[in-house]
Design a protein around this motif. Structure first.
Motif, PDB file in Angstrom:
ATOM      1  N   VAL A   2     -25.247 -33.528 -13.538  1.00  0.00           N
ATOM      2  CA  VAL A   2     -25.982 -33.019 -14.698  1.00  0.00           C
ATOM      3  C   VAL A   2     -26.100 -31.498 -14.612  1.00  0.00           C
ATOM      4  O   VAL A   2     -25.898 -30.774 -15.602  1.00  0.00           O
ATOM      5  N   PHE A   3     -26.380 -31.025 -13.394  1.00  0.00           N
ATOM      6  CA  PHE A   3     -26.542 -29.576 -13.213  1.00  0.00           C
ATOM      7  C   PHE A   3     -25.226 -28.842 -13.491  1.00  0.00           C
ATOM      8  O   PHE A   3     -25.190 -27.812 -14.180  1.00  0.00           O
ATOM      9  N   ARG A   4     -24.120 -29.428 -12.992  1.00  0.00           N
ATOM     10  CA  ARG A   4     -22.837 -28.785 -13.230  1.00  0.00           C
ATOM     11  C   ARG A   4     -22.508 -28.758 -14.711  1.00  0.00           C
ATOM     12  O   ARG A   4     -21.965 -27.791 -15.240  1.00  0.00           O
ATOM     13  N   HIS A   5     -22.861 -29.847 -15.417  1.00  0.00           N
ATOM     14  CA  HIS A   5     -22.627 -29.903 -16.852  1.00  0.00           C
ATOM     15  C   HIS A   5     -23.428 -28.812 -17.565  1.00  0.00           C
ATOM     16  O   HIS A   5     -22.912 -28.147 -18.484  1.00  0.00           O
ATOM     17  N   GLN A   6     -24.689 -28.629 -17.126  1.00  0.00           N
ATOM     18  CA  GLN A   6     -25.513 -27.592 -17.735  1.00  0.00           C
ATOM     19  C   GLN A   6     -24.941 -26.190 -17.458  1.00  0.00           C
ATOM     20  O   GLN A   6     -24.958 -25.304 -18.333  1.00  0.00           O
ATOM     21  N   VAL A   7     -24.425 -26.007 -16.255  1.00  0.00           N
ATOM     22  CA  VAL A   7     -23.838 -24.714 -15.912  1.00  0.00           C
ATOM     23  C   VAL A   7     -22.638 -24.429 -16.805  1.00  0.00           C
ATOM     24  O   VAL A   7     -22.446 -23.316 -17.315  1.00  0.00           O
ATOM     25  N   LYS A   8     -21.810 -25.472 -17.036  1.00  0.00           N
ATOM     26  CA  LYS A   8     -20.643 -25.288 -17.905  1.00  0.00           C
ATOM     27  C   LYS A   8     -21.066 -24.968 -19.321  1.00  0.00           C
ATOM     28  O   LYS A   8     -20.429 -24.147 -20.009  1.00  0.00           O
ATOM     29  N   GLU A   9     -22.146 -25.622 -19.799  1.00  0.00           N
ATOM     30  CA  GLU A   9     -22.630 -25.325 -21.149  1.00  0.00           C
ATOM     31  C   GLU A   9     -23.088 -23.864 -21.252  1.00  0.00           C
ATOM     32  O   GLU A   9     -22.853 -23.190 -22.270  1.00  0.00           O
ATOM     33  N   ILE A  10     -23.735 -23.406 -20.180  1.00  0.00           N
ATOM     34  CA  ILE A  10     -24.166 -21.987 -20.175  1.00  0.00           C
ATOM     35  C   ILE A  10     -22.951 -21.065 -20.264  1.00  0.00           C
ATOM     36  O   ILE A  10     -22.953 -20.061 -20.995  1.00  0.00           O
ATOM     37  N   CYS A  11     -21.893 -21.415 -19.549  1.00  0.00           N
ATOM     38  CA  CYS A  11     -20.673 -20.581 -19.581  1.00  0.00           C
ATOM     39  C   CYS A  11     -20.078 -20.532 -20.988  1.00  0.00           C
ATOM     40  O   CYS A  11     -19.649 -19.483 -21.470  1.00  0.00           O
ATOM     41  N   VAL A  12     -20.071 -21.724 -21.660  1.00  0.00           N
ATOM     42  CA  VAL A  12     -19.538 -21.775 -23.021  1.00  0.00           C
ATOM     43  C   VAL A  12     -20.371 -20.901 -23.946  1.00  0.00           C
ATOM     44  O   VAL A  12     -19.851 -20.149 -24.785  1.00  0.00           O
ATOM     45  N   LYS A  13     -21.703 -20.998 -23.820  1.00  0.00           N
ATOM     46  CA  LYS A  13     -22.573 -20.191 -24.674  1.00  0.00           C
ATOM     47  C   LYS A  13     -22.407 -18.694 -24.405  1.00  0.00           C
ATOM     48  O   LYS A  13     -22.446 -17.869 -25.325  1.00  0.00           O
ATOM     49  N   LEU A  14     -22.220 -18.373 -23.126  1.00  0.00           N
ATOM     50  CA  LEU A  14     -21.983 -16.952 -22.807  1.00  0.00           C
ATOM     51  C   LEU A  14     -20.698 -16.451 -23.456  1.00  0.00           C
ATOM     52  O   LEU A  14     -20.636 -15.319 -23.971  1.00  0.00           O
ATOM     53  N   ASP A  15     -19.664 -17.299 -23.467  1.00  0.00           N
ATOM     54  CA  ASP A  15     -18.407 -16.906 -24.110  1.00  0.00           C
ATOM     55  C   ASP A  15     -18.595 -16.721 -25.602  1.00  0.00           C
ATOM     56  O   ASP A  15     -18.069 -15.780 -26.213  1.00  0.00           O
ATOM     57  N   LEU A  16     -19.366 -17.647 -26.232  1.00  0.00           N
ATOM     58  CA  LEU A  16     -19.633 -17.527 -27.669  1.00  0.00           C
ATOM     59  C   LEU A  16     -20.427 -16.256 -27.961  1.00  0.00           C
ATOM     60  O   LEU A  16     -20.178 -15.543 -28.946  1.00  0.00           O
ATOM     61  N   LEU A  17     -21.402 -15.943 -27.083  1.00  0.00           N
ATOM     62  CA  LEU A  17     -22.217 -14.745 -27.269  1.00  0.00           C
ATOM     63  C   LEU A  17     -21.341 -13.489 -27.174  1.00  0.00           C
ATOM     64  O   LEU A  17     -21.483 -12.567 -27.981  1.00  0.00           O
ATOM     65  N   ARG A  18     -20.433 -13.483 -26.227  1.00  0.00           N
ATOM     66  CA  ARG A  18     -19.559 -12.314 -26.073  1.00  0.00           C
ATOM     67  C   ARG A  18     -18.652 -12.145 -27.281  1.00  0.00           C
ATOM     68  O   ARG A  18     -18.429 -11.028 -27.771  1.00  0.00           O
ATOM     69  N   SER A  19     -18.129 -13.278 -27.794  1.00  0.00           N
ATOM     70  CA  SER A  19     -17.275 -13.208 -28.974  1.00  0.00           C
ATOM     71  C   SER A  19     -18.046 -12.673 -30.175  1.00  0.00           C
ATOM     72  O   SER A  19     -17.553 -11.834 -30.927  1.00  0.00           O
ATOM     73  N   GLY A  20     -19.286 -13.149 -30.366  1.00  0.00           N
ATOM     74  CA  GLY A  20     -20.094 -12.647 -31.475  1.00  0.00           C
ATOM     75  C   GLY A  20     -20.410 -11.175 -31.323  1.00  0.00           C
ATOM     76  O   GLY A  20     -20.407 -10.416 -32.303  1.00  0.00           O
ATOM     77  N   ARG A  21     -20.686 -10.787 -30.087  1.00  0.00           N
ATOM     78  CA  ARG A  21     -20.982  -9.373 -29.863  1.00  0.00           C
ATOM     79  C   ARG A  21     -19.776  -8.485 -30.195  1.00  0.00           C
ATOM     80  O   ARG A  21     -19.925  -7.407 -30.765  1.00  0.00           O
ATOM     81  N   ASP A  22     -18.576  -8.973 -29.876  1.00  0.00           N
ATOM     82  CA  ASP A  22     -17.367  -8.206 -30.213  1.00  0.00           C
ATOM     83  C   ASP A  22     -17.221  -8.055 -31.718  1.00  0.00           C
ATOM     84  O   ASP A  22     -16.820  -6.985 -32.224  1.00  0.00           O
ATOM     85  N   GLY A  23     -17.548  -9.134 -32.486  1.00  0.00           N
ATOM     86  CA  GLY A  23     -17.482  -9.045 -33.935  1.00  0.00           C
ATOM     87  C   GLY A  23     -18.466  -8.045 -34.493  1.00  0.00           C
ATOM     88  O   GLY A  23     -18.160  -7.275 -35.406  1.00  0.00           O
ATOM     89  N   VAL A  24     -19.703  -8.042 -33.922  1.00  0.00           N
ATOM     90  CA  VAL A  24     -20.715  -7.078 -34.355  1.00  0.00           C
ATOM     91  C   VAL A  24     -20.238  -5.648 -34.085  1.00  0.00           C
ATOM     92  O   VAL A  24     -20.408  -4.743 -34.903  1.00  0.00           O
ATOM     93  N   SER A  25     -19.606  -5.447 -32.916  1.00  0.00           N
ATOM     94  CA  SER A  25     -19.125  -4.105 -32.561  1.00  0.00           C
ATOM     95  C   SER A  25     -18.059  -3.632 -33.548  1.00  0.00           C
ATOM     96  O   SER A  25     -18.047  -2.477 -33.981  1.00  0.00           O
ATOM     97  N   ALA A  26     -17.150  -4.559 -33.952  1.00  0.00           N
ATOM     98  CA  ALA A  26     -16.111  -4.196 -34.919  1.00  0.00           C
ATOM     99  C   ALA A  26     -16.718  -3.849 -36.269  1.00  0.00           C
ATOM    100  O   ALA A  26     -16.312  -2.887 -36.935  1.00  0.00           O
ATOM    101  N   ALA A  27     -17.729  -4.633 -36.669  1.00  0.00           N
ATOM    102  CA  ALA A  27     -18.383  -4.359 -37.966  1.00  0.00           C
ATOM    103  C   ALA A  27     -19.108  -3.024 -37.930  1.00  0.00           C
ATOM    104  O   ALA A  27     -19.078  -2.252 -38.907  1.00  0.00           O
ATOM    105  N   MET A  28     -19.760  -2.723 -36.805  1.00  0.00           N
ATOM    106  CA  MET A  28     -20.461  -1.441 -36.690  1.00  0.00           C
ATOM    107  C   MET A  28     -19.472  -0.277 -36.746  1.00  0.00           C
ATOM    108  O   MET A  28     -19.747   0.767 -37.351  1.00  0.00           O
ATOM    109  N   ALA A  29     -18.303  -0.433 -36.127  1.00  0.00           N
ATOM    110  CA  ALA A  29     -17.298   0.624 -36.164  1.00  0.00           C
ATOM    111  C   ALA A  29     -16.813   0.859 -37.586  1.00  0.00           C
ATOM    112  O   ALA A  29     -16.638   2.002 -38.025  1.00  0.00           O
ATOM    113  N   LYS A  30     -16.610  -0.252 -38.332  1.00  0.00           N
ATOM    114  CA  LYS A  30     -16.193  -0.132 -39.730  1.00  0.00           C
ATOM    115  C   LYS A  30     -17.269   0.550 -40.568  1.00  0.00           C
ATOM    116  O   LYS A  30     -16.977   1.417 -41.412  1.00  0.00           O
ATOM    117  N   TYR A  31     -18.549   0.157 -40.297  1.00  0.00           N
ATOM    118  CA  TYR A  31     -19.649   0.783 -41.036  1.00  0.00           C
ATOM    119  C   TYR A  31     -19.693   2.296 -40.770  1.00  0.00           C
ATOM    120  O   TYR A  31     -19.868   3.101 -41.687  1.00  0.00           O
TER     121      TYR A  31
END
Length: 802
Positions: A691-720
């Motif tokens: 269960v703990f390993r599964h939770q750790v993997k979920e955290i990794c997935v969420k971290l990847d999603l967070l990084r991807s969203g942050r990259d999109g925000v950075s691109a939008a800010m550059a365009k702005y």
């Protein structure tokens, strides 16, 4: 084998010819001595040489004095030879604006380029002007090829020579009058001119009505055609003669009286300037009354016009000198010296030309070379490597002297607009020629000359390399730089016609010369000087880059001596040896009984009484013994070196093994620590590892999603940011437009929009700072999660093992 020689004897001999039978292995020098004895000739055989007479198929050729007859290409049975004197008594007239005459004994078997410095010295022509003088046969328009010998030219006993620059015209009638006056055989017409209108009256004053021919016979400072502006503002072409302090102007060079005469010490002379003269003309010269002249004389201004820029300089120089009422030498304590024709004074201690080589650079270790050398060579390499006759043909003396003047005054010099490559090449030669001490030094002159006489080519090359190593570091570096450049010039010999031997002939006398040498000495050593430079160019890699010694011939040619006693040298250039040592002899005619030789790669002098000359067999046997011992010593040295290498490798292997053991121990310690942490984690989770390993993997997935969203925000800010910048610029352009009608409503809207943009930018700046902190925290969380993944994996491995 023998050959029958029919030898034509020189004038003054009792017989016209001599026939004798000689063996083919007889040296040519011995043949000359035999001819002298049998023909009972006066003088020394050393002053004559043998020449094989020309036939329909072959030209005449000189026999080398050191070769045997059989090696000189003689016909098999009978040969027609001529015994010729090495020197010819020549009538030479020099012209530098004035005529000067001398009878000079010149060698006929030496290139004209080697005679050139001596002729200049005889006529006291300064080194700065000597490079532009050439030797002509009187009556010929073309100069004698510098690479030819006088013996190669078809001359009659009445032929005379003219030594002049190609830029100064010589009036043939003036030359004839000069010869007539010199010989005391003036023709009746010339005598009449001299009697009726002599240049100088009995009381020594100048005759202002003198004819042009009489002036030309008095060697004037300058003569030639020149334009003069008349009162109708038109140009008259007149013949001008500068003599003493006067300028005489004639309609032609045959006129009996001048049209006008100017007393030049009452005038100032200058080149016409465009801005200051309404009647400006190219190549114009202003002649204006001096301020100190009495105004009651009512002197007028005069405008003159020369044919070209070179004549402008010559006329201005001659007229300036004529306008000087006195020509005093510099007073004591003055640091100025005057050049020949009223040119500007230059410092007695020049900055570049004629200054010691050490003064041209700040470092004496050879890391820096004189700028004059690097600049001229760089230009020639880029623009003139394929120029025909480069370094052999002369450039413009005026242009070369102008470059020299600018270098000596420390002015910046550029060849960017130079069109004549021979000007830059001549400047480089002039620099080496005017060195107060030649590049190969006074001290080592006789050593280099001696090296060329070494019969053994292997020994000769080793000795030359030793001599080069003894040069000062700066001289050695400059010599290397120059020789490497000459190799690149010779590489284009098929186009520029400057093969290695031609370059050696041109540069040799400038690099190596004897101090205070007379003509006989200069001529005597010319072949060795040229040969030395030729050898340096051909063996550059061995002399300067430690390349292999590549030589052909007999390794045991020449002479060797065997030491009778031990000798310990007292001076630095002495050669020490032990009894029985074999010493190849470099020179065995030294003064005071001192010979020069080589032993074990060392060169030096030693007393001749300590050695005996040995034959070839003894030398070969000793060399084999020396070579055997050298090979054994080299083998032993290599064995010792190999043993040392093996010892070093063993030590290195031991150190690497110790390092490997240490790394393994550290790995075991880290593994043990990790196992302890995994055990603690296993106890804490109490069976919920999956269960703990599964939770750790979920955290990794969420971290990847967070990084991807942050990259999109950075691109939008550059365009702005890009869009907001464009909007701001457009708003500024609208406000700055002077033609736009003022619209208060629009201005308020833009002001409001600008305030909004500032607020947004401020908020984004704050958000960007917070986002950077979030990224750092995210990275830390990612590191912790990765570690947990490893540890849980390790814990699972432990459970599986159990």
């Amino acid at each position: 084998m023998s050959v029958t020689l029919k030898v034509s004897l020189p004038r003054g001999a009792v017989e016209e010819s001599l026939t004798l039978k000689v063996k083919l292995d007889t040296p040519v020098n011995d043949v000359v001595e035999r001819i002298f004895k049998e023909a009972k000739l006066l003088g020394s055989p050393d002053n004559f040489f043998l020449e094989l007479q020309a036939t329909k198929d072959t030209p005449a050729s000189k026999l080398s004095p050191v070769k045997a007859l059989g090696d000189c290409g003689l016909p098999p049975k009978n040969a027609n030879l001529s015994l010729l004197p090495r020197h010819r008594l020549c009538s030479v007239t020099s012209f530098d604006g004035s005529f000067h005459f001398q009878r000079i004994a010149l060698p006929v078997d030496v290139p004209v380029s080697d005679l050139h410095p001596f002729i200049c010295r005889k006529f006291k022509i300064g080194e700065e002007a000597s490079s532009d003088f050439e030797l002509y046969v009187e009556g010929n328009a073309n100069p004698i090829d510098m690479m030819k010998c006088l013996g190669d030219i078809r001359l009659t006993s009445r032929d005379a020579f003219l030594f002049r620059t190609p830029y100064v015209s010589v009036d043939e009638s003036s030359l004839r009058i000069f010869h007539d006056l010199r010989m005391g055989e003036t023709s009746s017409a010339a005598a009449a001119v001299s009697m009726e209108a002599g240049a100088t009256s009995k009381d020594g004053s100048i005759n202002l009505n003198v004819g042009a021919k009489a002036l030309l016979g008095n060697c004037p400072a300058l003569n030639g055609f020149i334009g003069k502006l008349n009162k109708k503002k038109k140009w008259d072409r007149l013949f001008g003669v500068v003599h003493e302090n006067y300028l005489f102007l004639y309609k032609t060079q045959n006129d009996a009286q001048p049209l006008a005469t100017l007393q030049m010490d009452q005038y100032d002379v200058s080149v016409m300037e465009e801005k200051k003269k309404k009647t400006f003309v190219k190549n114009g010269i202003d002649v204006t009354p001096k301020a100190s002249v009495d105004k009651k004389l009512k002197l007028e201004e005069h405008a003159l016009k020369a044919d070209n820029e070179q004549w402008v300089k010559q006329w201005v120089d001659a007229l300036t000198e004529a306008s000087s009422t006195t020509s005093q030498a510099p007073t004591q304590g003055s640091n100025k010296r005057h050049t020949k024709k009223g040119l500007k004074d230059v410092d007695a201690a020049p900055l570049v030309f004629g200054a010691p080589l050490a003064n041209a650079v700040s470092a004496q270790d050879g890391s820096e070379l004189p700028a004059i050398v690097t600049q001229t060579i760089s230009w020639v390499e880029k623009h003139a490597l394929k120029a025909e006759g480069i370094f052999r043909l002369s450039g413009s003396a005026n242009e070369i002297m102008e470059y020299k003047r600018r270098y000596d005054l420390g002015e910046p010099v550029s060849f960017e607009h130079e069109q004549d490559p021979h000007n830059v090449a001549g400047l480089l030669k002039l620099y080496f020629r005017e060195m107060p001490e030649p590049l190969l030094t006074w001290e080592m002159f006789f050593m280099f000359i001696m090296a060329d006489f070494v019969e053994n080519r292997f020994l000769r090359l080793r000795y030359i390399k030793y001599l080069i190593s003894r040069l000062p570091a700066l001289n050695r570096a400059l010599l290397k730089f120059l020789v490497r450049f000459l190799i690149r010039v010779a590489a284009h010999a098929d186009v520029n016609k400057m093969a290695i031997h031609n370059l050696a002939t041109v540069f040799g006398p400038n690099l190596l010369r004897q101090k205070d040498a007379n003509m006989i000495q200069m001529v005597e050593h010319t072949p060795q000087i040229n040969s030395m430079v030729d050898t340096m160019i051909k063996n550059y890699d061995y002399f300067f880059d430690n390349g292999p010694l590549e030589a052909e011939g007999d390794k045991f040619a020449g002479t060797a001596g065997r030491a009778l006693y031990d000798y310990e040298g007292q001076a630095a250039d002495d050669l020490s040896f032990k009894r029985g040592d074999i010493i190849p002899i470099i020179y065995n005619k030294g003064e005071g009984g001192w010979w020069h030789g080589e032993l074990s790669g060392k060169f030096g002098k030693f007393p001749a009484s300590y050695v005996e000359v040995v034959d070839r067999e003894v030398w070969v046997k000793a060399d084999r013994k020396i070579s055997y011992h050298a090979e054994m010593a080299q083998l032993q040295e290599s064995m010792v070196e190999e043993a040392a290498n093996i010892e070093r490798l063993d030590e290195k292997r031991e150190r690497l093994q110790q390092e490997l053991d240490r790394v393994r121990e550290e790995k075991r310690e880290v593994r043990a620590q990790a196992e302890k942490v995994a055990a603690v984690l296993n106890d804490t989770l109490q069976g919920d590892e999956k269960v703990f390993r599964h939770q750790v993997k979920e955290i990794c997935v969420k971290l990847d999603l967070l990084r991807s969203g942050r990259d999109g925000v950075s691109a939008a800010m550059a365009k702005y940011t890009e869009v907001s910048t464009e909007v701001t610029i457009e708003m500024q352009d609208i406000v700055a437009d002077a033609k736009r009608k003022k619209d208060k409503k629009l201005e308020k809207q833009m002001e409001k929009m600008g305030s909004c943009l500032q607020a947004i930018n401020k908020a984004l700046s704050a958000e960007q700072s917070a986002r950077r902190r979030s990224v750092r925290l995210e990275d830390e969380v990612r590191q912790d999660v990765d570690m947990l993944e490893v540890l849980t994996g390790l814990s699972e491995e432990e459970n599986t093992t159990s």
